[in-house]
Design a protein around this motif. Structure first.
Motif, PDB file in Angstrom:
ATOM      1  N   SER A  40      55.719  20.444  34.577  1.00 59.71           N
ATOM      2  CA  SER A  40      55.049  21.593  35.175  1.00 59.71           C
ATOM      3  C   SER A  40      56.106  22.590  35.627  1.00 59.71           C
ATOM      4  O   SER A  40      57.300  22.260  35.707  1.00 59.71           O
ATOM      5  N   LEU A  41      55.641  23.792  35.935  1.00 59.02           N
ATOM      6  CA  LEU A  41      56.564  24.809  36.439  1.00 59.02           C
ATOM      7  C   LEU A  41      57.065  24.410  37.821  1.00 59.02           C
ATOM      8  O   LEU A  41      56.316  23.822  38.606  1.00 59.02           O
ATOM      9  N   PRO A  42      58.317  24.719  38.154  1.00 61.11           N
ATOM     10  CA  PRO A  42      58.803  24.473  39.511  1.00 61.11           C
ATOM     11  C   PRO A  42      57.958  25.270  40.511  1.00 61.11           C
ATOM     12  O   PRO A  42      57.424  26.332  40.166  1.00 61.11           O
ATOM     13  N   PRO A  43      57.823  24.770  41.750  1.00 63.42           N
ATOM     14  CA  PRO A  43      56.973  25.446  42.744  1.00 63.42           C
ATOM     15  C   PRO A  43      57.243  26.933  42.908  1.00 63.42           C
ATOM     16  O   PRO A  43      56.308  27.721  43.033  1.00 63.42           O
ATOM     17  N   GLU A  44      58.517  27.353  42.869  1.00 58.38           N
ATOM     18  CA  GLU A  44      58.823  28.767  43.074  1.00 58.38           C
ATOM     19  C   GLU A  44      58.328  29.650  41.927  1.00 58.38           C
ATOM     20  O   GLU A  44      58.250  30.873  42.069  1.00 58.38           O
ATOM     21  N   TRP A  45      57.962  29.038  40.801  1.00 59.40           N
ATOM     22  CA  TRP A  45      57.472  29.793  39.646  1.00 59.40           C
ATOM     23  C   TRP A  45      55.977  29.567  39.391  1.00 59.40           C
ATOM     24  O   TRP A  45      55.399  30.203  38.510  1.00 59.40           O
ATOM     25  N   ALA A  46      55.345  28.707  40.150  1.00 55.71           N
ATOM     26  CA  ALA A  46      53.951  28.325  39.891  1.00 55.71           C
ATOM     27  C   ALA A  46      52.983  29.505  39.973  1.00 55.71           C
ATOM     28  O   ALA A  46      51.977  29.531  39.266  1.00 55.71           O
ATOM     29  N   ASP A  47      53.279  30.489  40.828  1.00 58.61           N
ATOM     30  CA  ASP A  47      52.373  31.630  40.987  1.00 58.61           C
ATOM     31  C   ASP A  47      52.880  32.905  40.325  1.00 58.61           C
ATOM     32  O   ASP A  47      52.299  33.980  40.512  1.00 58.61           O
ATOM     33  N   ALA A  48      53.949  32.799  39.575  1.00 59.37           N
ATOM     34  CA  ALA A  48      54.479  33.978  38.874  1.00 59.37           C
ATOM     35  C   ALA A  48      53.490  34.425  37.798  1.00 59.37           C
ATOM     36  O   ALA A  48      52.633  33.652  37.358  1.00 59.37           O
ATOM     37  N   GLU A  49      53.604  35.684  37.388  1.00 57.58           N
ATOM     38  CA  GLU A  49      52.817  36.137  36.247  1.00 57.58           C
ATOM     39  C   GLU A  49      53.157  35.229  35.074  1.00 57.58           C
ATOM     40  O   GLU A  49      54.320  34.848  34.895  1.00 57.58           O
ATOM     41  N   LEU A  50      52.165  34.890  34.275  1.00 62.28           N
ATOM     42  CA  LEU A  50      52.377  34.004  33.129  1.00 62.28           C
ATOM     43  C   LEU A  50      51.998  34.740  31.848  1.00 62.28           C
ATOM     44  O   LEU A  50      50.850  35.157  31.685  1.00 62.28           O
ATOM     45  N   THR A  61      51.913  25.857  24.873  1.00 67.02           N
ATOM     46  CA  THR A  61      52.965  25.388  25.781  1.00 67.02           C
ATOM     47  C   THR A  61      52.732  25.952  27.181  1.00 67.02           C
ATOM     48  O   THR A  61      52.808  25.223  28.182  1.00 67.02           O
ATOM     49  N   ALA A  62      52.436  27.247  27.262  1.00 60.52           N
ATOM     50  CA  ALA A  62      52.182  27.880  28.563  1.00 60.52           C
ATOM     51  C   ALA A  62      51.002  27.220  29.270  1.00 60.52           C
ATOM     52  O   ALA A  62      51.068  26.916  30.470  1.00 60.52           O
ATOM     53  N   GLU A  63      49.919  26.996  28.539  1.00 64.63           N
ATOM     54  CA  GLU A  63      48.725  26.387  29.139  1.00 64.63           C
ATOM     55  C   GLU A  63      49.015  24.983  29.663  1.00 64.63           C
ATOM     56  O   GLU A  63      48.545  24.604  30.729  1.00 64.63           O
ATOM     57  N   ILE A  64      49.816  24.220  28.925  1.00 64.61           N
ATOM     58  CA  ILE A  64      50.093  22.839  29.324  1.00 64.61           C
ATOM     59  C   ILE A  64      50.978  22.792  30.565  1.00 64.61           C
ATOM     60  O   ILE A  64      50.670  22.096  31.524  1.00 64.61           O
ATOM     61  N   VAL A  65      52.085  23.532  30.573  1.00 61.37           N
ATOM     62  CA  VAL A  65      53.030  23.403  31.690  1.00 61.37           C
ATOM     63  C   VAL A  65      52.605  24.189  32.929  1.00 61.37           C
ATOM     64  O   VAL A  65      52.973  23.817  34.042  1.00 61.37           O
ATOM     65  N   ALA A  66      51.813  25.242  32.759  1.00 62.56           N
ATOM     66  CA  ALA A  66      51.387  26.044  33.912  1.00 62.56           C
ATOM     67  C   ALA A  66      49.979  25.694  34.380  1.00 62.56           C
ATOM     68  O   ALA A  66      49.547  26.147  35.436  1.00 62.56           O
ATOM     69  N   ARG A  67      49.249  24.927  33.563  1.00 69.01           N
ATOM     70  CA  ARG A  67      47.873  24.544  33.901  1.00 69.01           C
ATOM     71  C   ARG A  67      46.955  25.762  34.086  1.00 69.01           C
ATOM     72  O   ARG A  67      46.043  25.764  34.882  1.00 69.01           O
ATOM     73  N   ARG A  68      47.254  26.826  33.327  1.00 72.70           N
ATOM     74  CA  ARG A  68      46.399  28.019  33.337  1.00 72.70           C
ATOM     75  C   ARG A  68      46.626  28.806  32.053  1.00 72.70           C
ATOM     76  O   ARG A  68      47.593  28.549  31.324  1.00 72.70           O
ATOM     77  N   THR A  69      45.752  29.742  31.785  1.00 78.17           N
ATOM     78  CA  THR A  69      45.817  30.527  30.555  1.00 78.17           C
ATOM     79  C   THR A  69      46.755  31.712  30.741  1.00 78.17           C
ATOM     80  O   THR A  69      46.611  32.468  31.709  1.00 78.17           O
TER      81      THR A  69
END
Length: 193
Positions: A40-50, A61-69
């Motif tokens: 998953s993304l590190p906490p400091e990047w979890a809410d960054a624009e994706l 890949t983005a959907e899997i590691v960030a758990r969002r579209t």
């Protein structure tokens, strides 16, 4: 400080076979999906624009590691490798008249027949990069990453690259100074969290 973090997509069957993918829309393979699901993304990047390339391998890949579209940007589509897409670099290198060469000997104007040069790719990418106003994770391709990191490191595709692109790591560029962060940031391995 506004930052751009670049993440390379997971493996595909073509990656594993050494085939040049370019704009060919080759999906992740099952092994890549299993591997990526552990990160998953590190906490400091979890809410960054994706954001991601619109190609399936990057978007998934983005959907899997960030758990969002992710949002998608055509500018993040891989470099166009023209006539060489689907071919193996090792086979092209074995053909002296192919024109294929190692990245250390490209320069900014090297291109595959019918393809795109690093300079042309940067012209496509730069407006999107410069438009970022918030911390952003961009899941994309090695060609996209090479061009952005080449600009950030001041490398001219001549001689050994000052960076090595590995998977499951964020390569971060400060968008105000356009300087690279010294070390990539590893994704968080879920079983180690």
């Amino acid at each position: 400080m506004t930052r751009l973090a670049l993440l390379r997509h997971g493996h595909t069957a073509w990656n594993r076979a050494g085939q040049i993918q370019g704009r060919s829309d080759i999906p992740l393979d099952d092994e890549a999906r299993r591997d990526l699901s552990q990160f998953s993304l590190p906490p400091e990047w979890a809410d960054a624009e994706l954001w991601s390339s619109p190609l399936h391998r990057a978007r998934e890949t983005a959907e899997i590691v960030a758990r969002r579209t992710p949002l998608t940007a055509p500018e993040l589509t891989e470099m166009n490798w023209g006539d060489w897409e689907g071919k193996r670099g090792i086979d092209l290198l074995a053909q002296p008249d192919s024109g294929f060469r190692h990245i250390e000997h490209w320069g900014w104007d090297y291109r595959a027949p019918g393809g795109e040069s690093p300079r042309e790719l940067w012209a496509r990418l730069e407006p999107w990069v410069r438009a970022r106003t918030a911390d952003t994770v961009a899941v994309c391709h090695i060609g996209i990453m090479r061009v952005i990191l080449a600009k950030a490191h001041g490398w001219d595709f001549d001689g050994e690259a000052p960076f090595k692109i590995k998977r499951n790591r964020l390569f971060v560029v400060d968008l105000e100074t356009f300087e690279p962060q010294a070390e990539p940031v590893r994704l968080i391995r879920e079983d180690a969290a």
